[in-house]
Motif scaffolding. Structure first.
Motif, PDB file in Angstrom:
ATOM      1  N   LEU A 218      30.108   4.954  49.519  1.00  0.00           N
ATOM      2  CA  LEU A 218      30.022   3.625  48.919  1.00  0.00           C
ATOM      3  C   LEU A 218      28.653   3.370  48.310  1.00  0.00           C
ATOM      4  O   LEU A 218      28.543   2.924  47.161  1.00  0.00           O
ATOM      5  CB  LEU A 218      30.340   2.571  49.979  1.00  0.00           C
ATOM      6  CG  LEU A 218      30.107   1.113  49.571  1.00  0.00           C
ATOM      7  CD1 LEU A 218      31.150   0.664  48.559  1.00  0.00           C
ATOM      8  CD2 LEU A 218      30.103   0.209  50.794  1.00  0.00           C
ATOM      9  N   VAL A 219      27.599   3.620  49.068  1.00  0.00           N
ATOM     10  CA  VAL A 219      26.247   3.263  48.622  1.00  0.00           C
ATOM     11  C   VAL A 219      25.728   4.229  47.570  1.00  0.00           C
ATOM     12  O   VAL A 219      25.125   3.819  46.573  1.00  0.00           O
ATOM     13  CB  VAL A 219      25.290   3.218  49.834  1.00  0.00           C
ATOM     14  CG1 VAL A 219      23.859   2.949  49.374  1.00  0.00           C
ATOM     15  CG2 VAL A 219      25.738   2.138  50.811  1.00  0.00           C
ATOM     16  N   SER A 220      25.954   5.523  47.753  1.00  0.00           N
ATOM     17  CA  SER A 220      25.405   6.507  46.816  1.00  0.00           C
ATOM     18  C   SER A 220      26.246   6.637  45.558  1.00  0.00           C
ATOM     19  O   SER A 220      25.739   7.038  44.505  1.00  0.00           O
ATOM     20  CB  SER A 220      25.310   7.872  47.500  1.00  0.00           C
ATOM     21  OG  SER A 220      26.599   8.414  47.736  1.00  0.00           O
ATOM     22  N   GLY A 221      27.547   6.329  45.653  1.00  0.00           N
ATOM     23  CA  GLY A 221      28.424   6.466  44.499  1.00  0.00           C
ATOM     24  C   GLY A 221      28.883   7.882  44.240  1.00  0.00           C
ATOM     25  O   GLY A 221      29.474   8.164  43.190  1.00  0.00           O
ATOM     26  N   CYS A 222      28.649   8.797  45.174  1.00  0.00           N
ATOM     27  CA  CYS A 222      29.030  10.186  44.952  1.00  0.00           C
ATOM     28  C   CYS A 222      30.531  10.362  45.133  1.00  0.00           C
ATOM     29  O   CYS A 222      31.221   9.512  45.695  1.00  0.00           O
ATOM     30  CB  CYS A 222      28.273  11.106  45.911  1.00  0.00           C
ATOM     31  SG  CYS A 222      28.885  11.083  47.610  1.00  0.00           S
ATOM     32  N   ALA A 223      31.039  11.488  44.646  1.00  0.00           N
ATOM     33  CA  ALA A 223      32.440  11.825  44.869  1.00  0.00           C
ATOM     34  C   ALA A 223      32.644  12.194  46.340  1.00  0.00           C
ATOM     35  O   ALA A 223      31.716  12.638  47.024  1.00  0.00           O
ATOM     36  CB  ALA A 223      32.847  12.992  43.966  1.00  0.00           C
TER      37      ALA A 223
ATOM     38  N   GLY B 191      26.721  -9.580  42.518  1.00  0.00           N
ATOM     39  CA  GLY B 191      25.445  -8.865  42.564  1.00  0.00           C
ATOM     40  C   GLY B 191      25.287  -8.052  43.835  1.00  0.00           C
ATOM     41  O   GLY B 191      24.808  -6.912  43.800  1.00  0.00           O
ATOM     42  N   TRP B 192      25.705  -8.635  44.962  1.00  0.00           N
ATOM     43  CA  TRP B 192      25.667  -7.878  46.225  1.00  0.00           C
ATOM     44  C   TRP B 192      26.512  -6.615  46.128  1.00  0.00           C
ATOM     45  O   TRP B 192      26.099  -5.536  46.553  1.00  0.00           O
ATOM     46  CB  TRP B 192      26.203  -8.745  47.368  1.00  0.00           C
ATOM     47  CG  TRP B 192      25.312  -9.861  47.794  1.00  0.00           C
ATOM     48  CD1 TRP B 192      23.963  -9.977  47.576  1.00  0.00           C
ATOM     49  CD2 TRP B 192      25.706 -11.023  48.534  1.00  0.00           C
ATOM     50  NE1 TRP B 192      23.498 -11.147  48.118  1.00  0.00           N
ATOM     51  CE2 TRP B 192      24.536 -11.805  48.724  1.00  0.00           C
ATOM     52  CE3 TRP B 192      26.914 -11.481  49.043  1.00  0.00           C
ATOM     53  CZ2 TRP B 192      24.554 -13.021  49.408  1.00  0.00           C
ATOM     54  CZ3 TRP B 192      26.934 -12.681  49.733  1.00  0.00           C
ATOM     55  CH2 TRP B 192      25.770 -13.443  49.912  1.00  0.00           C
ATOM     56  N   LEU B 193      27.714  -6.759  45.582  1.00  0.00           N
ATOM     57  CA  LEU B 193      28.656  -5.639  45.553  1.00  0.00           C
ATOM     58  C   LEU B 193      28.171  -4.514  44.651  1.00  0.00           C
ATOM     59  O   LEU B 193      28.285  -3.335  44.998  1.00  0.00           O
ATOM     60  CB  LEU B 193      30.035  -6.129  45.102  1.00  0.00           C
ATOM     61  CG  LEU B 193      30.749  -7.103  46.040  1.00  0.00           C
ATOM     62  CD1 LEU B 193      32.058  -7.576  45.416  1.00  0.00           C
ATOM     63  CD2 LEU B 193      31.015  -6.459  47.396  1.00  0.00           C
ATOM     64  N   THR B 194      27.652  -4.859  43.490  1.00  0.00           N
ATOM     65  CA  THR B 194      27.279  -3.820  42.531  1.00  0.00           C
ATOM     66  C   THR B 194      25.991  -3.111  42.917  1.00  0.00           C
ATOM     67  O   THR B 194      25.590  -2.156  42.241  1.00  0.00           O
ATOM     68  CB  THR B 194      27.149  -4.408  41.115  1.00  0.00           C
ATOM     69  OG1 THR B 194      26.307  -5.565  41.139  1.00  0.00           O
ATOM     70  CG2 THR B 194      28.507  -4.795  40.569  1.00  0.00           C
TER      71      THR B 194
ATOM     72  N   ARG C   1      26.609   1.738  44.525  1.00  0.00           N
ATOM     73  CA  ARG C   1      26.864   2.463  43.280  1.00  0.00           C
ATOM     74  C   ARG C   1      28.344   2.783  43.085  1.00  0.00           C
ATOM     75  O   ARG C   1      28.807   2.915  41.958  1.00  0.00           O
ATOM     76  CB  ARG C   1      26.039   3.757  43.249  1.00  0.00           C
ATOM     77  CG  ARG C   1      24.549   3.522  43.049  1.00  0.00           C
ATOM     78  CD  ARG C   1      23.773   4.826  43.041  1.00  0.00           C
ATOM     79  NE  ARG C   1      22.360   4.600  42.820  1.00  0.00           N
ATOM     80  CZ  ARG C   1      21.772   4.608  41.630  1.00  0.00           C
ATOM     81  NH1 ARG C   1      22.511   4.814  40.563  1.00  0.00           N
ATOM     82  NH2 ARG C   1      20.483   4.396  41.512  1.00  0.00           N
ATOM     83  N   ARG C   2      29.086   2.899  44.169  1.00  0.00           N
ATOM     84  CA  ARG C   2      30.518   3.178  44.047  1.00  0.00           C
ATOM     85  C   ARG C   2      31.230   2.028  43.353  1.00  0.00           C
ATOM     86  O   ARG C   2      32.285   2.221  42.727  1.00  0.00           O
ATOM     87  CB  ARG C   2      31.122   3.397  45.436  1.00  0.00           C
ATOM     88  CG  ARG C   2      32.586   3.807  45.447  1.00  0.00           C
ATOM     89  CD  ARG C   2      32.761   5.268  45.170  1.00  0.00           C
ATOM     90  NE  ARG C   2      34.144   5.697  45.192  1.00  0.00           N
ATOM     91  CZ  ARG C   2      34.539   6.958  45.095  1.00  0.00           C
ATOM     92  NH1 ARG C   2      33.649   7.929  44.983  1.00  0.00           N
ATOM     93  NH2 ARG C   2      35.817   7.280  45.111  1.00  0.00           N
TER      94      ARG C   2
END
Length: 294
Positions: free
Chosen positions: A53-58, A233-236, A239-240
C-alpha cells in the motif's frame, strides 16, 4: 556471513501500539479444526500488505524478508471477501469518534469523488470526459472528522449524481442518525437537481451544495468540503492509491479501507501523524485547530 533471522521493520510496518489495536479485530482460526499451524504470522501478513500500500510496488516485488506475496495476497483477498476490512474499519472509526468526544454514529457527512487513472485492465474501467481521465472514480462519504463512512469505486464514466445515489442508497440504515450531507455544486445544479429530491424522499437525507466561488481563480478552501479533500490527501500519500492498480473494484475499495485502518490505528495509539504538506492539508489543519478551540 550474517545468519540473523530477525525481521527488520520498514517505515510502512505497523508499530507495536497499532498492532495491539488491530490484532484482536482480525479473525482467528478455529482451534477445533486442527491442522498445521500457519507458517507466517498475521502481523507479518499485515506488514506485507502495508508495504504494498505505502510503497506502491507490485505484489510480486515485495521484499523477501516479508511474507511471500502470494500468501499475503491470498489473505488480502480472503479478508476482502469475508468483510474483515469492513469490520476492523468500523470498530476503529467508532473508537476514534468516541476518543474525540463525538457520538459513535455521525449526524452529518461530506460526499465527493476523485477520478484515478488506471494502469491495469480489469472491471469497470471508463473515461471521465470532464477530468480527461481513463480509469475509475472513487466516491467517498466522510464524517466531519474526515473518517470514511462509505466508499464505492466504479467506472470513471459514471456521472457524479449517479454515483451519489449509489453512495447514499441505504445510508440511513447503516447510520441512523445521519441527516445532512454536504456536496459540491456538480451534484446539484440548475439542469438536474433530482438528487436532492431523491435523497429526501428515499433516504430522509438533506443534501446541501457548497458551490465554488466563480469569481475566485485558482485554489480555494471551501466550507465543509475541505474535510473530504483532506481525506483524499491522506489516501494519496499511499503510493498504491496515487493511481488505481487493482483489477477488481472490491480490492480497490479494500485498499482505501486498509489505508484508513492504518491512519486510525496511529491516531488511537497517540502516534504523530505526518505533517501537512499541500495547501489543502495546511489550511485544513489550521481550520481543524480552530474548531477544536471552540
Amino acid at each position: 556471513m550474517c545468519v540473523c533471522t530477525c525481521k527488520p521493520a520498514y517505515d510502512s510496518s505497523v508499530t507495536d501500539a497499532q498492532w495491539v489495536l488491530i490484532e484482536p479485530l482480525l479473525p482467528r482460526p478455529a482451534a477445533v479444526l486442527g491442522g498445521r499451524p500457519y507458517v507466517h504470522s498475521r502481523r507479518l501478513i499485515i506488514d506485507t500488505i502495508s508495504y504494498v500500500l505505502v510503497s506502491g510496488c507490485a505484489w510480486r516485488l515485495v521484499p523477501h524478508d516479508l511474507a511471500p506475496w502470494s500468501i499475503a495476497y491470498q489473505w488480502f483477498r480472503a479478508w476482502t471477501r469475508d468483510g474483515t476490512w469492513d469490520r476492523v474499519h468500523e470498530v476503529l472509526r467508532e473508537r476514534v469518534r468516541i476518543a474525540d468526544g463525538r457520538d459513535p454514529q455521525p449526524s452529518a457527512a461530506v460526499l465527493d469523488s476523485q477520478s484515478a487513472r488506471s494502469s491495469e485492465g480489469g472491471e469497470q474501467i471508463g473515461y471521465d470526459a470532464g477530468k480527461r481521465v481513463r480509469g475509475r472514480k472513487r466516491h467517498l462519504l466522510v464524517d466531519t472528522l474526515g473518517l470514511v463512512l462509505h466508499v464505492v469505486v466504479h467506472s470513471a464514466s459514471v456521472q457524479d449524481r449517479a454515483g451519489a445515489r449509489l453512495m447514499l442508497s441505504g445510508a440511513r440504515a447503516r447510520f441512523p442518525l445521519l441527516g445532512l450531507v454536504w456536496v459540491d455544486g456538480g451534484y446539484v445544479n440548475s439542469v438536474d437537481a433530482g438528487l436532492v429530491g431523491w435523497a429526501r424522499r428515499s433516504e430522509g437525507l438533506e443534501v446541501v451544495a457548497v458551490p465554488r466561488n466563480a469569481d475566485v481563480k485558482g485554489f480555494q478552501v471551501l466550507p465543509r468540503r475541505w474535510v473530504v479533500e483532506r481525506t483524499f490527501g491522506w489516501l494519496t500519500r499511499c503510493r498504491r492509491l496515487a493511481r488505481d492498480y487493482e483489477r477488481k473494484t472490491a480490492h480497490a475499495e479494500a485498499m482505501i479501507k486498509f489505508a484508513m485502518i492504518r491512519l486510525m490505528a496511529a491516531r488511537l495509539a497517540g502516534e504523530e501523524l505526518p505533517a501537512p504538506r499541500s495547501d489543502i492539508e495546511k489550511e485544513a489543519a489550521r481550520r481543524l485547530a480552530e474548531d477544536l478551540k471552540d
